[in-house]
Scaffold this motif. Sequence first.
Motif, PDB file in Angstrom:
ATOM      1  N   THR A  70       8.935  -6.088  14.845  1.00 28.51           N
ATOM      2  CA  THR A  70       9.924  -5.643  13.862  1.00 28.51           C
ATOM      3  C   THR A  70       9.183  -5.219  12.596  1.00 28.51           C
ATOM      4  OG1 THR A  70      10.208  -7.877  12.964  1.00 28.51           O
ATOM      5  CG2 THR A  70      11.706  -7.216  14.707  1.00 28.51           C
ATOM      6  N   SER A  71       9.851  -4.402  11.810  1.00 34.63           N
ATOM      7  CA  SER A  71       9.227  -3.907  10.584  1.00 34.63           C
ATOM      8  C   SER A  71       9.880  -4.565   9.379  1.00 34.63           C
ATOM      9  CB  SER A  71       9.399  -2.386  10.502  1.00 34.63           C
ATOM     10  OG  SER A  71      10.764  -2.038  10.596  1.00 34.63           O
ATOM     11  N   PHE A  72       9.129  -4.656   8.282  1.00 34.83           N
ATOM     12  CA  PHE A  72       9.693  -5.208   7.053  1.00 34.83           C
ATOM     13  C   PHE A  72       8.842  -4.775   5.871  1.00 34.83           C
ATOM     14  CE2 PHE A  72       6.591  -8.323   8.443  1.00 34.83           C
ATOM     15  CZ  PHE A  72       5.958  -8.726   7.274  1.00 34.83           C
ATOM     16  N   ARG A  73       9.456  -4.821   4.724  1.00 36.90           N
ATOM     17  CA  ARG A  73       8.734  -4.628   3.459  1.00 36.90           C
ATOM     18  C   ARG A  73       9.421  -5.525   2.451  1.00 36.90           C
ATOM     19  NH1 ARG A  73       5.161  -1.747   0.562  1.00 36.90           N
ATOM     20  NH2 ARG A  73       5.693  -1.009  -1.530  1.00 36.90           N
ATOM     21  N   VAL A  74       8.688  -6.440   1.834  1.00 33.30           N
ATOM     22  CA  VAL A  74       9.288  -7.452   0.982  1.00 33.30           C
ATOM     23  C   VAL A  74       8.508  -7.592  -0.319  1.00 33.30           C
ATOM     24  CG1 VAL A  74       7.998  -9.308   2.127  1.00 33.30           C
ATOM     25  CG2 VAL A  74      10.088  -9.858   0.887  1.00 33.30           C
ATOM     26  N   ASN A  75       9.251  -7.732  -1.416  1.00 29.42           N
ATOM     27  CA  ASN A  75       8.670  -7.919  -2.743  1.00 29.42           C
ATOM     28  C   ASN A  75       8.374  -9.401  -2.944  1.00 29.42           C
ATOM     29  OD1 ASN A  75       8.371  -8.355  -5.578  1.00 29.42           O
ATOM     30  ND2 ASN A  75       9.406  -6.422  -5.996  1.00 29.42           N
ATOM     31  N   VAL A  76       7.121  -9.740  -3.217  1.00 26.80           N
ATOM     32  CA  VAL A  76       6.732 -11.140  -3.370  1.00 26.80           C
ATOM     33  C   VAL A  76       6.453 -11.493  -4.833  1.00 26.80           C
ATOM     34  CG1 VAL A  76       5.879 -11.385  -1.021  1.00 26.80           C
ATOM     35  CG2 VAL A  76       4.321 -10.591  -2.813  1.00 26.80           C
ATOM     36  N   ASP A  77       7.087 -10.790  -5.768  1.00 25.11           N
ATOM     37  CA  ASP A  77       6.965 -11.168  -7.180  1.00 25.11           C
ATOM     38  C   ASP A  77       7.341 -12.635  -7.332  1.00 25.11           C
ATOM     39  OD1 ASP A  77       6.063  -8.785  -8.176  1.00 25.11           O
ATOM     40  OD2 ASP A  77       8.027  -8.043  -8.777  1.00 25.11           O
ATOM     41  N   SER A  78       6.549 -13.360  -8.120  1.00 29.27           N
ATOM     42  CA  SER A  78       6.745 -14.804  -8.240  1.00 29.27           C
ATOM     43  C   SER A  78       6.484 -15.249  -9.669  1.00 29.27           C
ATOM     44  CB  SER A  78       5.801 -15.544  -7.291  1.00 29.27           C
ATOM     45  OG  SER A  78       5.782 -16.930  -7.551  1.00 29.27           O
ATOM     46  N   GLN A 109      -5.714  -7.791   3.464  1.00 24.71           N
ATOM     47  CA  GLN A 109      -6.490  -6.615   3.080  1.00 24.71           C
ATOM     48  C   GLN A 109      -6.213  -5.424   3.994  1.00 24.71           C
ATOM     49  OE1 GLN A 109      -8.298  -6.673   0.231  1.00 24.71           O
ATOM     50  NE2 GLN A 109      -7.462  -8.757   0.063  1.00 24.71           N
ATOM     51  N   SER A 110      -5.485  -5.655   5.071  1.00 23.16           N
ATOM     52  CA  SER A 110      -5.234  -4.591   6.038  1.00 23.16           C
ATOM     53  C   SER A 110      -4.171  -3.630   5.531  1.00 23.16           C
ATOM     54  CB  SER A 110      -4.788  -5.189   7.378  1.00 23.16           C
ATOM     55  OG  SER A 110      -3.490  -5.777   7.244  1.00 23.16           O
ATOM     56  N   GLY A 111      -4.154  -2.432   6.116  1.00 20.35           N
ATOM     57  CA  GLY A 111      -3.153  -1.442   5.739  1.00 20.35           C
ATOM     58  C   GLY A 111      -1.753  -1.893   6.061  1.00 20.35           C
ATOM     59  N   SER A 112      -1.550  -2.603   7.180  1.00 22.68           N
ATOM     60  CA  SER A 112      -0.222  -3.102   7.550  1.00 22.68           C
ATOM     61  C   SER A 112       0.311  -4.061   6.495  1.00 22.68           C
ATOM     62  CB  SER A 112      -0.282  -3.810   8.909  1.00 22.68           C
ATOM     63  OG  SER A 112      -0.580  -2.900   9.939  1.00 22.68           O
ATOM     64  N   ALA A 113      -0.534  -5.012   6.082  1.00 21.33           N
ATOM     65  CA  ALA A 113      -0.096  -6.005   5.103  1.00 21.33           C
ATOM     66  C   ALA A 113       0.267  -5.358   3.778  1.00 21.33           C
ATOM     67  CB  ALA A 113      -1.191  -7.045   4.893  1.00 21.33           C
ATOM     68  N   GLN A 114      -0.467  -4.339   3.380  1.00 24.22           N
ATOM     69  CA  GLN A 114      -0.188  -3.692   2.100  1.00 24.22           C
ATOM     70  C   GLN A 114       1.121  -2.916   2.135  1.00 24.22           C
ATOM     71  OE1 GLN A 114      -3.707  -1.505   0.923  1.00 24.22           O
ATOM     72  NE2 GLN A 114      -5.020  -3.293   1.291  1.00 24.22           N
ATOM     73  N   ARG A 115       1.543  -2.499   3.326  1.00 23.76           N
ATOM     74  CA  ARG A 115       2.871  -1.884   3.447  1.00 23.76           C
ATOM     75  C   ARG A 115       3.967  -2.932   3.558  1.00 23.76           C
ATOM     76  NH1 ARG A 115      -0.278   1.677   6.559  1.00 23.76           N
ATOM     77  NH2 ARG A 115       0.154   0.523   8.486  1.00 23.76           N
ATOM     78  N   GLN A 116       3.637  -4.114   4.088  1.00 26.10           N
ATOM     79  CA  GLN A 116       4.643  -5.152   4.308  1.00 26.10           C
ATOM     80  C   GLN A 116       4.927  -5.972   3.054  1.00 26.10           C
ATOM     81  OE1 GLN A 116       2.473  -6.992   7.452  1.00 26.10           O
ATOM     82  NE2 GLN A 116       3.556  -5.896   9.097  1.00 26.10           N
ATOM     83  N   PHE A 117       3.906  -6.228   2.240  1.00 20.66           N
ATOM     84  CA  PHE A 117       4.061  -7.082   1.057  1.00 20.66           C
ATOM     85  C   PHE A 117       3.659  -6.307  -0.195  1.00 20.66           C
ATOM     86  CE2 PHE A 117       2.964  -9.903   4.611  1.00 20.66           C
ATOM     87  CZ  PHE A 117       4.043 -10.785   4.592  1.00 20.66           C
TER      88      PHE A 117
END
Length: 398
Positions: free
Chosen positions: A76-84, A112-120
């Motif tokens: 599944t795909s997601f993109r989430v804002n982790v402002d804290s 550091q991966s491209g996937s993580a930077q699009r997800q978070f």
Amino acid sequence: MAPGAGFAAFDGSWDPGCDPGSAVSFTDAEHYKWHDPALWHAASSLEDLEEGKYIFAVDEERVPCQYDDVIFQPETSFRVNVDSSERMIHLRSISIMGQKFTSDTAFAEYMQSGSAQRQFHGNGTFQVTNTRCPDKSGCECGNAGEHERICATLLRDSGSQCPALACKDPFQPVGHCCEICGATLSLEYTSGFDIRQYENRIRHAFLSLPKYAGVQLAISKVRKPQTFLGIVPRDSIPVIQIVLLDDKMGSQTGTNAEQLAEAILRDIAEHGDSFGIVTGTVQIATGSNSSGQRGVAAGGTAAGILTGLLGLLLLSTMLFLYRKGLIRLPSARLTGLWDRKGAQDAVAGPSDKGFDMPTDRAESHGVCPGEEVLKEMTSKDTGIYFVNPLYDETELAV
């Protein structure tokens, strides 16, 4: 998108023998925030998670807590804002695209991966500890510092307005964003208290009864603010908070929760010391006029003792302040009372006719025990699992 999925364009002509297809809408990918309670489902095991047996909790604890396992559904795909506000999000583990991370090193490499930077995206960072709650009496969630952010996110679509309630004098449990109708119990405990054992007792002895079928229960360790004489703020103390809500409406709102709270108080009076419970107090708000607060001590001691002690403390404080000249009272009888006391002391001399009150009380700090880890998720853990329900397996059928 599902494996093998893609886009196709056509010139506007339509063949009656072809499937006309369906409309697809893309939502705002920047809309979703980690600290939005509405985006998470929580369960006490993977099996419960898969079967949709979700946990009811106060709003702070609907967002993953520091000892929880977080799962983003595979494929599944997601993109989430982790402002804290705290800048650090503490987790036991996190699973993404079928891969489970249980250490900071491994997850930092993934981030550091491209996937993580699009997800978070956002200023928050993760600390993955693979640590279970070390205290059988339970651990605090750890989201108190994010309370304002959590509530602002939860209520943003309602203009920061909480829903209207049908009960008189509603109250706000610790960690919740809005006031509620129902009941909240606060338990003081000893080092022998086991939060999971006691939760099981409530569920099997009370919630299993047909008359409580519509009641939801949340139990956790929280920090409850304290005051001196109800006015002067003092340090907060850890307590076990039990929140009870029911499905009644109108004038019956909260009545089933009230009945269950009273049954639990009676059980504490009779059996509380065997579970490590010292005292229990309850706050109730229903659609009738029976709202209020009362309490009981384990072993059957009436809550009136506490009221009497507070009354004596208040009187003593007033007399002390009067003697020091910090307040003035209209009656001269108080002066006579102090004078006679002084005269008696002078005649009788020093004596010890009072009594000592023990001041030692064992306190526990920590969280509910979690057991070792997801199956490979495979383990049958009793920890809390969170899943982000934004996208599910229906995506694969697109």
